[in-house]
Every structure is written in C-alpha cells, then in structure tokens.
Design an enzyme around this catalytic site. Structure first.
Site, short mmCIF file in Angstrom:
data_model
loop_
_atom_site.label_atom_id
_atom_site.label_comp_id
_atom_site.label_asym_id
_atom_site.label_seq_id
_atom_site.Cartn_x
_atom_site.Cartn_y
_atom_site.Cartn_z
N CYS A 278 0.80 -1.21 -0.03
CA CYS A 278 0.01 0.13 -0.11
C CYS A 278 0.88 1.22 0.13
O CYS A 278 0.63 2.13 -0.89
CB CYS A 278 -0.98 -0.06 1.12
SG CYS A 278 -2.10 -1.41 1.26
C1 UGA Z 1 -1.56 0.63 5.33
C2 UGA Z 1 -2.32 1.67 6.28
O1 UGA Z 1 -1.76 1.58 7.62
C3 UGA Z 1 -3.81 1.15 6.22
O2 UGA Z 1 -4.61 2.10 7.27
C4 UGA Z 1 -4.59 1.05 4.85
O3 UGA Z 1 -5.75 0.51 4.80
C5 UGA Z 1 -3.49 0.09 4.25
O4 UGA Z 1 -2.26 0.48 4.17
C6 UGA Z 1 -4.10 -0.03 2.79
O5 UGA Z 1 -3.98 0.91 2.10
O6 UGA Z 1 -4.66 -1.11 2.45
P1 UGA Z 1 -0.45 -1.78 5.79
O7 UGA Z 1 0.39 -1.26 4.61
O8 UGA Z 1 -1.09 -3.15 6.08
O9 UGA Z 1 -1.77 -0.81 6.08
O10 UGA Z 1 0.36 -1.52 7.15
P2 UGA Z 1 1.11 -0.43 8.26
O11 UGA Z 1 0.84 -1.08 9.39
O12 UGA Z 1 0.40 0.92 8.21
O13 UGA Z 1 2.61 -0.32 7.80
C7 UGA Z 1 2.91 -0.12 6.65
C8 UGA Z 1 4.53 0.09 6.60
O14 UGA Z 1 5.06 1.02 7.46
C9 UGA Z 1 5.19 -1.09 6.92
O15 UGA Z 1 6.54 -1.18 5.95
C10 UGA Z 1 5.70 -1.02 8.31
O16 UGA Z 1 6.97 -1.72 8.70
C11 UGA Z 1 5.84 0.63 8.30
N1 UGA Z 1 5.90 1.00 9.64
C12 UGA Z 1 4.51 0.71 10.30
C13 UGA Z 1 6.69 1.64 10.40
O17 UGA Z 1 8.01 1.71 9.76
N2 UGA Z 1 6.71 1.89 11.60
C14 UGA Z 1 5.43 2.03 12.21
O18 UGA Z 1 5.11 2.34 13.16
C15 UGA Z 1 4.31 1.40 11.45
#
Ligand code: UGA
Length: 443
Positions: A278
């Site tokens: 995403c």
């Molecule tokens: C993301 C959004 O958070 C959701 O709200 C959205 O619905 C989704 O995309 C989508 O468009 O379908 P997701 O990709 O599953 O969800 O994951 P996240 O938990 O947000 O993490 C995304 C990336 O950011 C990962 O690589 C994660 O490692 C990184 N991340 C996340 C960080 O580096 N730090 C964090 O605190 C959280």
C-alpha cells in the site's frame, strides 16, 4: 443485505468475511477457480491473523465464492469492486477495474430493480465518477442515480490487523453520487454504531484514502530522516522522538493524568523503512496524479526518496564492523514487510538481502511466517532457518528487519555465544545494552 464482492483477494475476502460476520449474505467472485474452491472448502488462500477461523465459521453459510460474476451480481443487492489497482510506474492501472465494471454493467442490464455498485479498490480521485460510472451506464443501458446507485467506500485495513480493523472501524467513509446510494452503503455498516460515518462524494472518498496513507508514510520518512541525522551527530533518535512524542498535542492527558499514546506514534520512530502493497504504491500513485494535475508533490517525492535509501543504512552499519561481507555468514531476521503477515512485497528486507547476496555474503533468512514466499523468490540462494535458534547459529552478524515480537528473545539466546555476533537493529526493538555488539538505526 445480499452483497457481491468482485475480487477475493486481501481486501475482498477480508471485507466479505467481515460483512458475513455482521449478518450479510455474501458472495465473493474471483476468476481464479482454485481460489474459489479453496474458499468454498473453508481454506484461507493467504495468511492473515484470524482469517482462517472466520472463514471456517462462514464458508458455505454466510459467505460463498463463485467464478460466475453475472449470476452473483444478479442475485445480490449491492456489488463491491475489490480488484487490484497496480501502479505501473506512470499511473495506477485500471484494466481490472474497467473489466469488472463492464461485467457488472452487463449483469445489471438484465437485472430488474435497483442495484448499487461500490468501488472499494484504491483509485485516484475522479475514477468512480469518470471511469466506473460511464462504463456502468454504457454497458447496462441504464442511468446512474435513477436505475442504479454508485459509491466509493475506501478500505482502511492494516495487514495483520485487518479483521480487527474491519470489525472495529474508526471511521467509515461513504462517498456516493446521491442520497439513495449513500443510504444503501450506510445500511451495510449499520451494526457499527460506534464508528464515525463520513458522508461525502466519491472523489473526496478517493482522496481521503490516498491522503491517509501518504500522511502515515510521511511520518515514517520524516522520523527516518531525523534518525539518520541524529546518528551522525551522536544522538539517539529514539530519545529525540520520545521527547517529541511527549508534546501533549501528540500524547494528550487522560482524565487520570496518564498520557494517551495514539497508534500513530509508532510511525514516528526510527526504522529501516516502509514497504508493503500500500504505502509505496499509493504514495507513488499520488505523486503521479499530482504531476498530471499540475500539482507537483515535492514532499511526497522526498518521502519515497528517503524510503528508497533507508535499507542501505543497515548495510552501512554492518560494513562499519565487517567491511567485506564476502563469504561471511549473515542472518536476515524477518522478511515480511511488517509483523503479523507473510507478505514480503516491497519489504526493505528484500533490498538488504539482494545487496548482501551481491556482496557475496552467505545469507540465512528467517521469518516466523513468510518462509514460503521467500523460498519462492530466492530458491537456493539463501539458507532458510527453521527457528530463531537455527537462524543465529554460526552467524557473524544478524540484521533485524521486521518487528516480530519473538525477536525480543534474541539477547537471551545470544548470551551463551562468545564472541556474540554483531546485531544491527532495523526496528529499534532491542535494548542496545542487551547484546555485546549492537548497532541500530538512529543511534
Ligand atoms: C496501510 C495503512 O496503515 C492502512 O490504514 C491502509 O488501509 C492500508 O495501508 C491499505 O492501504 O490497504 P499496511 O500497509 O497493512 O496498512 O501497514 P502498516 O501497518 O500501516 O505499515 C506499513 C509500513 O509502514 C510497513 O512497512 C511498516 O513496517 C511500516 N511501519 C508501520 C513503520 O515503519 N513504523 C510503524 O510504526 C508502522
């Protein structure tokens, strides 16, 4: 309500199961026959926390799968489009959306009564109004607003947390062309009495989705840029960010005086970069969309640039201690782009693994759930560890790439090793003093 969902992928299946759980009658349509059979047999086609249980409970009862789109649409009241919108480098590819829309339109043509078509896929602003709606009118030979409804209802599901996110939504965005379409969509989510419902236009709903993901990605790249500077000048970025988090505008006081730590705070911590299906795709798509609309997205371009170079920081920290990793046993801990999923798409761990291989390192990979996709990708070029103990056996360096909880056991496991391998912490998961030789992003 009888709901048809086109696309039994991640978004489609999770949404379908969630809707079945709250009492709707759902059919998920997919052209992949193998996937259709799996779902009807109650077997999850991919790993997601809680999915297998929910599927076992609803398969063949509240939720069925089918490859017959026309029939499934004909037998439902509302159809959701949840097909992929891959980014092809210049823009999001709408072929799957267009094809599904044409098929839905043809099915509506033969159907009596009012039907609502809802776009669930992530699409750039204007797509529902200027692509989906006209195709529906043309192929159905009916009029939007009068004979059928059209809406856009973005998903906010995090991988690894998707079922909980569906069942406890923070907001439900209902973009629709008219009141009737909007009311039909609202009916779908009626049981969620605590969720904020935002009623708007399809175009705004589409923009909300991209803006939300772009903001979260921006927080990550911002924190990483600060982290890199902090490390250069001998300051710990974790401490810096904690000092920032303690601003009450980020962490307000609860009634008892304690601080409320919102979920967004974790996006304001140093790390080795974001990945997944995403953030990278959506931010790039919004940049491309901005360029097409005479609004260069300079900040978002930097968000991507920072993220592209962040995994290389892990190798900088490694080569500070092991200048030439050729022939050296290096373990990559965590291949999934984040914990709770076996998804390795755009994972920073892949960038690091590729670079290690090109430097000639002997790479061992370990991930608690993502072993199969890594093996499919790398074949015999890596050694695959069975568990954490096996993963670190013989390693001269360990690169922690994914925030899996079980990696917190690492310091204890290393206690008996003399000398201990170098640990490079890409997620700042460990206490720097808990291992003998520690390097971390932003330290
Ligand atoms: C993301 C959004 O958070 C959701 O709200 C959205 O619905 C989704 O995309 C989508 O468009 O379908 P997701 O990709 O599953 O969800 O994951 P996240 O938990 O947000 O993490 C995304 C990336 O950011 C990962 O690589 C994660 O490692 C990184 N991340 C996340 C960080 O580096 N730090 C964090 O605190 C959280």
């Amino acid at each position: 309500m009888r709901v048809c969902i086109i696309g039994a992928g991640y978004v489609g299946l999770v949404t379908g199961l969630g809707l079945a759980e709250i009492g709707h009658e759902v059919v998920c349509v997919d052209r992949d026959e193998a996937r259709v059979s799996l779902i009807n047999d109650g077997e999850a086609p991919f790993y997601e926390e809680g999915l297998a249980e929910l599927l076992a409970a609803h398969a063949g009862i509240g939720l069925t799968a089918s490859s017959d789109l026309a029939r499934s649409v004909a037998q439902s009241d509302l159809t959701m489009i949840a097909v992929g919108t891959p980014f092809d480098g210049g823009q999001i590819a709408l072929e799957q959306i267009e094809e599904a829309t044409r098929d839905i339109g043809r099915a509506i043509r033969k159907k009596d009564g009012y039907h609502v078509v809802v776009v669930k896929s992530t699409v750039v602003p204007g797509t529902t109004d200027t692509v989906v709606l006209p195709i529906l009118e043309e192929t159905s030979n009916k009029r939007a607003g009068a004979d059928f409804g059209v809406g856009m209802n973005p998903e906010f599901l995090r991988e690894g947390n998707a079922i909980a996110d569906f069942m406890e939504p923070d907001r439900i965005v209902l973009g629709a062309i008219d009141q009737r379409s909007q009311d039909a969509m609202a009916d779908l989510y009626k049981p969620f009495t605590d969720a904020e419902i935002l009623r708007t236009t399809p175009r705004t709903a589409e923009m909300i989705k991209y803006t939300a993901n772009s903001l979260l990605a921006t927080l990550i790249s911002f924190s990483n840029e600060i982290a890199n500077l902090a490390a250069e000048v001998g300051v710990d970025a974790m401490e810096v960010m904690r000092g920032v988090h303690l601003d009450k505008r980020f962490t307000p006081s609860a009634e008892d005086g304690s601080r409320i730590w919102p979920g967004s705070i974790t996006y304001l911590e140093p790390g080795c970069g974001f990945g997944g299906s995403c953030f990278p795709k959506d931010v790039k798509a919004l940049i491309a969309f901005g360029t097409q609309n005479d609004s260069p997205m300079r900040l978002l371009q930097s968000v991507i640039d920072i993220n592209d170079t962040q995994p290389a920081r892990m190798l900088d920290l490694l080569t500070r201690h092991i200048p030439d990793p050729e022939g050296v046993a290096v373990t990559v801990l965590g291949m999934a782009f984040k914990p709770g999923t076996d998804d390795i798409r755009e994972s920073p761990a892949l960038t690091v693994t590729d670079e290690l291989l090109s430097l000639g390192a002997n790479v061992t990979a370990f991930d608690p759930v993502a072993r199969r996709p890594i093996e499919d990708l790398y074949g015999e070029r890596l050694r695959y560890a069975e568990d954490l103990e096996d993963a670190i056996a013989g390693a001269k360096a360990v690169l922690l790439m994914t925030r899996w909880n079980e990696f917190k056991r690492l310091p204890k496991l290393l206690q008996s090793r003399d000398p201990q391998p170098l640990v490079v912490d890409g997620r700042r998961l460990l206490d720097p003093s808990s291992v003998e030789r520690y390097e971390g992003i932003g330290l």
